[in-house]
Write a protein that holds these residues in place. Sequence first.
Motif, PDB file in Angstrom:
ATOM      1  N   ALA A 263       0.827  -1.208   0.000  1.00  0.00           N
ATOM      2  CA  ALA A 263       0.000   0.000   0.000  1.00  0.00           C
ATOM      3  C   ALA A 263       0.861   1.257   0.000  1.00  0.00           C
ATOM      4  N   LEU A 264       1.970   1.252   0.744  1.00  0.00           N
ATOM      5  CA  LEU A 264       2.842   2.427   0.796  1.00  0.00           C
ATOM      6  C   LEU A 264       3.585   2.622  -0.522  1.00  0.00           C
ATOM      7  N   VAL A 265       4.051   1.536  -1.132  1.00  0.00           N
ATOM      8  CA  VAL A 265       4.727   1.647  -2.432  1.00  0.00           C
ATOM      9  C   VAL A 265       3.775   2.239  -3.464  1.00  0.00           C
ATOM     10  N   THR A 266       2.546   1.773  -3.483  1.00  0.00           N
ATOM     11  CA  THR A 266       1.546   2.288  -4.415  1.00  0.00           C
ATOM     12  C   THR A 266       1.260   3.762  -4.145  1.00  0.00           C
ATOM     13  N   LYS A 267       1.171   4.130  -2.887  1.00  0.00           N
ATOM     14  CA  LYS A 267       0.915   5.529  -2.515  1.00  0.00           C
ATOM     15  C   LYS A 267       1.945   6.464  -3.130  1.00  0.00           C
ATOM     16  N   TRP A 268       3.206   6.027  -3.203  1.00  0.00           N
ATOM     17  CA  TRP A 268       4.283   6.899  -3.678  1.00  0.00           C
ATOM     18  C   TRP A 268       4.648   6.650  -5.139  1.00  0.00           C
ATOM     19  N   GLY A 269       3.746   6.017  -5.897  1.00  0.00           N
ATOM     20  CA  GLY A 269       3.919   5.940  -7.345  1.00  0.00           C
ATOM     21  C   GLY A 269       4.598   4.700  -7.872  1.00  0.00           C
ATOM     22  N   GLY A 270       4.881   3.728  -7.024  1.00  0.00           N
ATOM     23  CA  GLY A 270       5.562   2.519  -7.462  1.00  0.00           C
ATOM     24  C   GLY A 270       4.608   1.363  -7.701  1.00  0.00           C
ATOM     25  N   ASP A 271       5.060   0.398  -8.480  1.00  0.00           N
ATOM     26  CA  ASP A 271       4.318  -0.828  -8.736  1.00  0.00           C
ATOM     27  C   ASP A 271       4.842  -1.901  -7.779  1.00  0.00           C
ATOM     28  N   PRO A 272       4.016  -2.395  -6.849  1.00  0.00           N
ATOM     29  CA  PRO A 272       4.508  -3.407  -5.904  1.00  0.00           C
ATOM     30  C   PRO A 272       5.142  -4.616  -6.566  1.00  0.00           C
ATOM     31  N   LYS A 273       4.681  -4.997  -7.766  1.00  0.00           N
ATOM     32  CA  LYS A 273       5.261  -6.156  -8.438  1.00  0.00           C
ATOM     33  C   LYS A 273       6.698  -5.893  -8.882  1.00  0.00           C
ATOM     34  N   GLN A 274       7.067  -4.628  -9.101  1.00  0.00           N
ATOM     35  CA  GLN A 274       8.451  -4.280  -9.440  1.00  0.00           C
ATOM     36  C   GLN A 274       9.293  -4.068  -8.187  1.00  0.00           C
ATOM     37  N   PHE A 275       8.665  -3.498  -7.150  1.00  0.00           N
ATOM     38  CA  PHE A 275       9.433  -3.061  -5.985  1.00  0.00           C
ATOM     39  C   PHE A 275       9.473  -4.075  -4.845  1.00  0.00           C
ATOM     40  N   LEU A 276       8.590  -5.058  -4.847  1.00  0.00           N
ATOM     41  CA  LEU A 276       8.497  -5.959  -3.692  1.00  0.00           C
ATOM     42  C   LEU A 276       8.699  -7.422  -4.049  1.00  0.00           C
ATOM     43  N   ILE A 277       9.289  -7.680  -5.222  1.00  0.00           N
ATOM     44  CA  ILE A 277       9.657  -9.037  -5.616  1.00  0.00           C
ATOM     45  C   ILE A 277      11.135  -9.029  -5.998  1.00  0.00           C
ATOM     46  N   PRO A 278      11.986  -9.771  -5.292  1.00  0.00           N
ATOM     47  CA  PRO A 278      13.431  -9.748  -5.583  1.00  0.00           C
ATOM     48  C   PRO A 278      13.756 -10.485  -6.877  1.00  0.00           C
ATOM     49  N   SER A 279      14.874 -10.121  -7.490  1.00  0.00           N
ATOM     50  CA  SER A 279      15.358 -10.861  -8.649  1.00  0.00           C
ATOM     51  C   SER A 279      16.004 -12.163  -8.160  1.00  0.00           C
ATOM     52  N   PRO A 280      16.132 -13.157  -9.031  1.00  0.00           N
ATOM     53  CA  PRO A 280      16.623 -14.481  -8.599  1.00  0.00           C
ATOM     54  C   PRO A 280      18.028 -14.473  -8.005  1.00  0.00           C
ATOM     55  N   THR A 281      18.860 -13.483  -8.357  1.00  0.00           N
ATOM     56  CA  THR A 281      20.256 -13.495  -7.903  1.00  0.00           C
ATOM     57  C   THR A 281      20.469 -12.817  -6.543  1.00  0.00           C
ATOM     58  N   MET A 282      19.457 -12.160  -6.024  1.00  0.00           N
ATOM     59  CA  MET A 282      19.667 -11.329  -4.836  1.00  0.00           C
ATOM     60  C   MET A 282      19.984 -12.124  -3.581  1.00  0.00           C
ATOM     61  N   ALA A 283      19.360 -13.279  -3.416  1.00  0.00           N
ATOM     62  CA  ALA A 283      19.614 -14.067  -2.211  1.00  0.00           C
ATOM     63  C   ALA A 283      21.085 -14.438  -2.094  1.00  0.00           C
ATOM     64  N   ALA A 284      21.699 -14.795  -3.228  1.00  0.00           N
ATOM     65  CA  ALA A 284      23.096 -15.243  -3.213  1.00  0.00           C
ATOM     66  C   ALA A 284      24.045 -14.145  -2.765  1.00  0.00           C
ATOM     67  N   GLU A 285      23.687 -12.873  -3.008  1.00  0.00           N
ATOM     68  CA  GLU A 285      24.570 -11.772  -2.627  1.00  0.00           C
ATOM     69  C   GLU A 285      24.804 -11.712  -1.125  1.00  0.00           C
ATOM     70  N   ARG A 286      23.797 -12.089  -0.345  1.00  0.00           N
ATOM     71  CA  ARG A 286      23.898 -11.905   1.102  1.00  0.00           C
ATOM     72  C   ARG A 286      24.034 -13.204   1.879  1.00  0.00           C
ATOM     73  N   ARG A 287      23.690 -14.337   1.260  1.00  0.00           N
ATOM     74  CA  ARG A 287      23.829 -15.609   1.959  1.00  0.00           C
ATOM     75  C   ARG A 287      25.288 -15.885   2.286  1.00  0.00           C
ATOM     76  N   GLY A 288      25.526 -16.168   3.553  1.00  0.00           N
ATOM     77  CA  GLY A 288      26.892 -16.427   3.984  1.00  0.00           C
ATOM     78  C   GLY A 288      27.740 -15.183   4.115  1.00  0.00           C
ATOM     79  N   VAL A 289      27.138 -13.993   3.887  1.00  0.00           N
ATOM     80  CA  VAL A 289      27.868 -12.729   4.013  1.00  0.00           C
ATOM     81  C   VAL A 289      27.347 -11.976   5.244  1.00  0.00           C
ATOM     82  N   ASP A 290      26.089 -11.502   5.165  1.00  0.00           N
ATOM     83  CA  ASP A 290      25.490 -10.920   6.362  1.00  0.00           C
ATOM     84  C   ASP A 290      24.129 -11.552   6.662  1.00  0.00           C
ATOM     85  N   ARG A 291      23.876 -12.713   6.024  1.00  0.00           N
ATOM     86  CA  ARG A 291      22.664 -13.486   6.279  1.00  0.00           C
ATOM     87  C   ARG A 291      23.020 -14.971   6.271  1.00  0.00           C
TER      88      ARG A 291
END
Length: 302
Positions: A263-291
Amino acid sequence: MATKSAFSERFAFFAGFGLALVAAPETARADGLETLNPGVLQVAIEPYMPYTALKDGKLVGLDSDILAAVASKLGLKIETSMTDFPGMLAAVQSQRADITIGGIAWSDARRKVGLFTDPPYYSPPAMAVHGTADYPDVASLEGKALGTVTGYVWAKSIAQVPKASPHTYPTADSVFEDLSSGRLDVGFLDPLLIIYQQQQRPDMKFKVEYLNPPAAEQVTAHPDYKYFQPYMTSFYLPKQAPKLTQAVSDQIDAMYKDGSLAALVTKWGGDPKQFLIPSPTMAAERRGVDRPQTWSPPSIAP
């Protein structure tokens, strides 16, 4: 936008007695967090609408609304200091602020001297483009005048584009001015900011485009091209505040699940499907680093 919790509204009619019932656990939780002052969350921001700003003494913008909701759940009062982007990061790293917000990209260099929450949202690779030219990929940027704000992750990316002329500026306003005048061909900034600037200044001559992310082999050859890919934003905290960082992350994760973040993303002009779904590679960036190795980025996807 900060709202009263359903719990506090339900018991508001009990006046003093009811408020005491609500305040006690919130106060206890706030006192257990590593804020510089008990019960107070000191946040450093820059004027960066529609993400962060102060209006009539109140935080406004997408990140501000998210933080206000989180602070309310944790029983923390917000106090704000205004600076620029490098100053925001420095305030956290030197433990002069409890947290900083506003489209801050996760990076390995930053996490070595600070702590990142789970992503409150993700940011696609947006460009503000002068004139009518199209720039679908990194190759199309070669030989062009490219700009971003000092300290932003794209500063490293644009410096690697062959034959390009990279420029960094103290503020986003300076980027927009040079785009409008034609001194820049392309500016790399946060997507909601570009949309917001278009709405506020229709006289400025630029359009919004999204860059097709570089292929894996391009990133291997030019590691800083990774910032031309969608990136994780986070709230940023001092190394000395792991409990506070976890508490904020827990509230962010809950907001994905209850729909309040969409609801907040939509309020400020964003599409939740673009802003609230991670790309497939994002988990690997932080696993074993700070997660942990089992960590998955929060998402509104089923």
